[in-house]
Design a protein around this motif. Structure first.
Motif, PDB file in Angstrom:
ATOM      1  N   LEU A  48      -0.999   4.879   4.933  1.00 54.36           N
ATOM      2  CA  LEU A  48       0.706   4.089   5.828  1.00 54.36           C
ATOM      3  C   LEU A  48      -0.206   3.040   7.022  1.00 54.36           C
ATOM      4  CD1 LEU A  48       3.292   5.621   3.763  1.00 54.36           C
ATOM      5  CD2 LEU A  48       2.455   3.939   2.512  1.00 54.36           C
ATOM      6  N   GLU A  68      -2.565   3.535  -1.999  1.00 51.59           N
ATOM      7  CA  GLU A  68      -2.360   3.300  -3.811  1.00 51.59           C
ATOM      8  C   GLU A  68      -2.810   3.624  -4.824  1.00 51.59           C
ATOM      9  OE1 GLU A  68      -2.030   0.784  -1.826  1.00 51.59           O
ATOM     10  OE2 GLU A  68      -2.666  -1.010  -2.687  1.00 51.59           O
ATOM     11  N   ILE A  72      -2.466  11.156  -3.706  1.00 53.74           N
ATOM     12  CA  ILE A  72      -1.148  11.909  -2.848  1.00 53.74           C
ATOM     13  C   ILE A  72      -0.137  12.173  -3.029  1.00 53.74           C
ATOM     14  CG2 ILE A  72      -2.835  11.335  -0.645  1.00 53.74           C
ATOM     15  CD1 ILE A  72      -0.537   8.724  -0.134  1.00 53.74           C
ATOM     16  N   PHE A  76       9.623  11.723   0.968  1.00 49.18           N
ATOM     17  CA  PHE A  76      10.034  11.683   2.406  1.00 49.18           C
ATOM     18  C   PHE A  76      11.678  11.909   2.472  1.00 49.18           C
ATOM     19  CE2 PHE A  76       7.054   7.907   0.064  1.00 49.18           C
ATOM     20  CZ  PHE A  76       6.478   7.711   1.249  1.00 49.18           C
ATOM     21  N   PHE A  82      13.946   4.999  -6.028  1.00 49.66           N
ATOM     22  CA  PHE A  82      14.366   3.280  -6.746  1.00 49.66           C
ATOM     23  C   PHE A  82      15.972   3.571  -6.415  1.00 49.66           C
ATOM     24  CE2 PHE A  82       9.402   4.054  -6.951  1.00 49.66           C
ATOM     25  CZ  PHE A  82       9.826   3.644  -5.692  1.00 49.66           C
ATOM     26  N   HIS A  84      16.951   1.168  -7.283  1.00 49.44           N
ATOM     27  CA  HIS A  84      18.041   0.304  -9.246  1.00 49.44           C
ATOM     28  C   HIS A  84      17.120   1.307 -10.678  1.00 49.44           C
ATOM     29  CE1 HIS A  84      14.194  -0.482  -8.408  1.00 49.44           C
ATOM     30  NE2 HIS A  84      14.073  -0.730  -9.667  1.00 49.44           N
ATOM     31  N   PHE A  93       7.542   6.321 -12.154  1.00 52.22           N
ATOM     32  CA  PHE A  93       7.266   6.016 -11.787  1.00 52.22           C
ATOM     33  C   PHE A  93       5.097   5.854 -11.388  1.00 52.22           C
ATOM     34  CE2 PHE A  93       5.988   2.280  -8.544  1.00 52.22           C
ATOM     35  CZ  PHE A  93       6.609   1.344  -8.354  1.00 52.22           C
ATOM     36  N   ALA A  97       2.327   3.294 -12.612  1.00 58.29           N
ATOM     37  CA  ALA A  97       2.188   2.613 -11.874  1.00 58.29           C
ATOM     38  C   ALA A  97      -0.029   2.843 -11.621  1.00 58.29           C
ATOM     39  CB  ALA A  97       2.074   2.833 -10.592  1.00 58.29           C
ATOM     40  N   ARG A  98       0.158   4.122 -12.803  1.00 57.85           N
ATOM     41  CA  ARG A  98      -1.915   4.861 -12.474  1.00 57.85           C
ATOM     42  C   ARG A  98      -1.515   4.439 -14.220  1.00 57.85           C
ATOM     43  NH1 ARG A  98      -0.123   7.786  -8.039  1.00 57.85           N
ATOM     44  NH2 ARG A  98      -1.572   8.621  -6.788  1.00 57.85           N
TER      45      ARG A  98
ATOM     46  N   PHE B 151      10.518   1.447   1.420  1.00 61.83           N
ATOM     47  CA  PHE B 151      10.487   1.780  -0.279  1.00 61.83           C
ATOM     48  C   PHE B 151       9.153   1.687  -0.983  1.00 61.83           C
ATOM     49  CE2 PHE B 151      15.635   2.266   0.638  1.00 61.83           C
ATOM     50  CZ  PHE B 151      15.533   3.361  -0.406  1.00 61.83           C
ATOM     51  N   GLU B 153       6.292   1.388   0.540  1.00 62.04           N
ATOM     52  CA  GLU B 153       5.380   2.680   0.887  1.00 62.04           C
ATOM     53  C   GLU B 153       5.189   3.514   0.170  1.00 62.04           C
ATOM     54  OE1 GLU B 153       5.284   1.824   5.418  1.00 62.04           O
ATOM     55  OE2 GLU B 153       5.776   3.696   5.754  1.00 62.04           O
ATOM     56  N   ALA B 154       7.254   3.943  -0.295  1.00 61.45           N
ATOM     57  CA  ALA B 154       6.927   4.888  -1.513  1.00 61.45           C
ATOM     58  C   ALA B 154       6.608   4.524  -2.374  1.00 61.45           C
ATOM     59  CB  ALA B 154       8.142   5.153  -1.329  1.00 61.45           C
ATOM     60  N   ALA B 155       6.374   3.235  -2.891  1.00 62.15           N
ATOM     61  CA  ALA B 155       5.785   2.598  -4.263  1.00 62.15           C
ATOM     62  C   ALA B 155       4.172   2.999  -3.539  1.00 62.15           C
ATOM     63  CB  ALA B 155       6.402   1.225  -4.781  1.00 62.15           C
ATOM     64  N   ALA B 156       4.042   2.422  -2.789  1.00 63.66           N
ATOM     65  CA  ALA B 156       2.580   2.254  -2.120  1.00 63.66           C
ATOM     66  C   ALA B 156       1.636   3.900  -3.243  1.00 63.66           C
ATOM     67  CB  ALA B 156       1.630   1.877  -1.674  1.00 63.66           C
ATOM     68  N   THR B 157       2.461   4.876  -2.128  1.00 64.41           N
ATOM     69  CA  THR B 157       2.077   6.173  -2.553  1.00 64.41           C
ATOM     70  C   THR B 157       2.101   6.858  -3.864  1.00 64.41           C
ATOM     71  OG1 THR B 157       4.122   7.259  -2.688  1.00 64.41           O
ATOM     72  CG2 THR B 157       2.927   6.692  -0.185  1.00 64.41           C
ATOM     73  N   LEU B 158       2.857   6.097  -4.527  1.00 66.98           N
ATOM     74  CA  LEU B 158       2.798   6.599  -5.969  1.00 66.98           C
ATOM     75  C   LEU B 158       1.772   5.478  -6.939  1.00 66.98           C
ATOM     76  CD1 LEU B 158       6.711   6.539  -6.743  1.00 66.98           C
ATOM     77  CD2 LEU B 158       5.008   8.280  -6.845  1.00 66.98           C
ATOM     78  N   GLY B 159       0.971   5.407  -6.640  1.00 65.97           N
ATOM     79  CA  GLY B 159      -0.449   4.636  -6.826  1.00 65.97           C
ATOM     80  C   GLY B 159       0.136   3.013  -7.341  1.00 65.97           C
ATOM     81  N   ALA B 160       1.526   2.647  -7.063  1.00 71.69           N
ATOM     82  CA  ALA B 160       1.762   0.600  -7.175  1.00 71.69           C
ATOM     83  C   ALA B 160       0.455  -0.246  -6.342  1.00 71.69           C
ATOM     84  CB  ALA B 160       3.134   0.704  -7.099  1.00 71.69           C
ATOM     85  N   SER B 161       0.744  -0.868  -7.135  1.00 69.37           N
ATOM     86  CA  SER B 161      -0.053  -1.484  -6.620  1.00 69.37           C
ATOM     87  C   SER B 161       1.113  -3.084  -5.557  1.00 69.37           C
ATOM     88  CB  SER B 161      -0.966  -2.961  -7.526  1.00 69.37           C
ATOM     89  OG  SER B 161      -0.127  -3.599  -8.572  1.00 69.37           O
ATOM     90  N   VAL B 169      10.144  -3.268  -7.602  1.00 71.03           N
ATOM     91  CA  VAL B 169      10.777  -2.511  -6.643  1.00 71.03           C
ATOM     92  C   VAL B 169      11.567  -3.044  -5.563  1.00 71.03           C
ATOM     93  CG1 VAL B 169      10.390  -0.793  -4.176  1.00 71.03           C
ATOM     94  CG2 VAL B 169       9.539  -0.355  -6.723  1.00 71.03           C
TER      95      VAL B 169
END
Lengths: 343, 252
Positions: A48, A68, A72, A76, A82, A84, A93, A97-98, B151, B153-161, B169
């Protein structure tokens, strides 16, 4: 496979330089005061922030991978669920995403929610969850993708004291079941001691001590660590059973040692007297009361003297001595209570 | 207290006057006359198209201003807001100079593609979009800047482009801002007069939107102008109220 990380982050006023190794199934706690660089280290591992770190896991290196694409999972400090999405969608999620199909992702997510005991909250929005529940959803979300490295950033800091106790033990159970590598970032020694197999103590961006919780508790190497584990801590030079402390004063110990040593003893080993005690093989020196602090069952007294010392005494003793800041007293300490180890 | 009441009266009395002077007897026939229908339809279509254009380009622009790593972001932000304070007529003149048949860009559009924008319905849409886009951009940008980037960043760590993160998000979390911006943008486009009449002219059925029709009618048929005004007023209030209940007021 062992995870090797050499983390180097340079900022204007701060440099982080930390080498870490984590074995599979091992929980390593990165413990340090605020501003020590713990979260920076976590962010460097997660990808990050831009850094010239090297991270190696078996054959693969992560250095050029953006966050991404790293295997990992991150929990946090304030969970960052999220708002919503439902709890289930949050957990699913990472899988979505994967590229996992929706039905499969939801099935895995439901299993994880069940595992953290929140099966009936699958459809709940994060704002309707309690702090402890949100933390468990965050953990499930981080673990659902089967990450190689689980990063926990102060995972219990946002919880109130009573919830914390329960969530800590649950977290411990999940971490024991998790086969990957875990790094726990915390400033709370109790979290670190209970949850981690190994502690890495960070101060000013550098590792100052590492070892098992037992080793660290028994043999602190810096003032910060000694303060964390609640010991009186000095540096000195030993000459037989006589140890000359760097800050002045001397202590007599039971076992002869030599050379530069660390000296520790618990505050509870210290006794206080209004007059100089006589006729006992003890360390005694005069001191004045600098501060008094009430703990749960004892009173901690901070004393100025040569050396300065912390003493834990019973409330009865406080009443008997009628302690006030500035009062002159005599400090007494048995030689057998003092523990020394080489510097 | 008194200044507040004066302020309120100042805002409300003209609207009340509009209703008071309305020719209620002939209202239905006026209302369903082909001219009004035509102008209303043109207005709705053009304002909606302009809003779509603003969304397509304005949301990415807002994202760039809020999150992008561009030098001189503050200056860019100031530039974007210029059409907000610019007299719309000036905007129309500027559009003519650039997109007109002899304009900087317009001459090539004409030479190469045979496309001429001024005094067409497309011109109306462009003029409205030019004037209305800043409303959307400012609103969305504000929402984006208020949204916590962690948020993402959190999405990025979950593998989201980045795209998935934006779609799943970021965008949902700024949705109230987007909706509010869209409404403002649409209402501004619907009421747009100056830039439209300058750049697109006033051709019934082609470029005569409601506000232009009101202006035109005021000289020849004041009653018609009042009716048109009331229709515009009702449409604006209706849309604002409807969206307010659904999106802006309560929780989503």
């Amino acid at each position: 496979m062992t995870l090797h990380a050499a983390l180097h982050v340079t900022r204007e006023t701060f440099a982080l330089d930390v080498d870490l190794t984590i074995e599979p199934g091992e929980v390593v706690a990165l413990l340090g005061p605020n501003g020590a660089g713990k979260t920076t280290a976590l962010r460097a591992l997660a990808g990050l922030l831009v850094s010239d770190s090297t991270i190696r896991l078996g054959e693969s290196t992560w250095d050029d991978l953006p966050a991404e694409r790293r295997p990992i999972g991150v929990v946090f400090q304030d969970y960052l669920l999220f708002a919503h999405m439902t709890a289930l969608d949050n957990v699913a999620f990472g899988l979505r995403a994967r590229g996992t199909r929706k039905a499969d992702a939801n099935a895995v997510a439901a299993r994880w929610l069940d595992q953290v005991g929140l099966a009936e909250f699958a459809g709940a929005k994060p704002r309707t969850l309690s702090g402890g529940q949100a933390q468990r959803v965050a953990l499930a979300r981080a673990l659902a993708t089967d990450p190689e490295l689980l990063l926990l950033d102060e995972p219990l800091a946002a919880l109130d004291a009573s919830t914390r106790l329960r969530v800590r033990s649950e977290l411990g159970r999940h971490l024991r079941d998790y086969p990957g590598h875990t790094l726990l970032v915390t400033h709370d020694p109790l979290d670190a001691m209970v949850l981690a197999d190994r502690l890495v103590i960070l101060e000013n961006g550098r590792v100052v001590q590492h070892g098992t919780p037992r080793e660290v508790v028994r043999q602190p190497r810096t003032d910060y660590v000694a303060h964390l584990v609640g010991l009186n801590f000095y540096r000195g030079t030993a000459d037989g059973t006589e140890i000359h402390l760097d800050e002045g004063g001397a202590l007599t110990v039971a076992e002869p040692v030599s050379g530069p040593v660390h000296v520790v003893f618990p505050p509870s080993a210290v006794s206080l007297y209004p007059e100089k005690p006589v006729g006992s093989p003890r360390n005694t020196w005069p001191a004045t009361v600098a501060g008094i602090e009430q703990h749960a069952h004892t009173t901690r007294v901070e004393l100025d003297g040569t050396p300065t010392v912390l003493a834990d005494i019973t409330t009865a003793t406080v009443a008997e001595l009628r302690l006030q800041p500035g009062d002159p007293l005599w400090v007494s300490l048995k030689a057998t209570e003092i523990h020394t180890y080489p510097r | 207290m008194l200044p507040a009441l004066i302020g309120l009266a100042f805002l409300l009395v003209p609207l009340a006057g509009l209703l008071a002077k309305a020719p209620w007897a002939t209202l239905p026939s006026q209302l369903f006359s082909p001219e009004v229908g035509q102008a209303l339809q043109l207005s709705l279509v053009c304002a909606s198209l302009a809003t779509v254009i603003c969304l397509l380009f304005g949301v990415p622009l807002a994202w760039l201003l809020a999150r992008g790593d561009v030098p001189g972001r503050g200056f860019l932000r100031a530039l974007v807001t210029v059409p907000l304070v610019l007299p719309p007529v000036v905007g129309g003149v500027a559009l003519l100079l650039v997109l007109g048949r002899r304009g900087l860009v317009g001459q090539y559009l004409d030479q190469w593609f045979g496309v001429s924008l001024p005094f067409t319905t497309t011109g109306v849409v462009l003029a409205e979009a030019f004037v209305a886009m800043p409303f959307l951009v400012i609103s969305v940008e504000g929402a984006l800047r208020a949204a916590d980037p962690r948020f993402e960043e959190a999405a990025a760590t979950l593998g989201a482009s980045r795209w998935l993160t934006f779609r799943r998000v970021t965008l949902p979390s700024v949705m109230p801002g987007v909706v509010a911006g869209t409404v403002l943008c649409w209402a501004r486009a619907l009421g747009e007069f100056g830039a439209t009449i300058t750049f697109a002219g006033n051709f019934p059925g082609k470029t005569t939107t409601m506000p232009l029709a009101v202006y035109l009618a005021l000289e020849t048929d004041p009653d018609a102008a009042i009716v048109l005004s009331i229709v515009l007023l009702l449409v604006s209030v209706g849309v604002l109220a409807g969206l307010r209940d659904r999106w802006i007021g309560g929780a989503t």
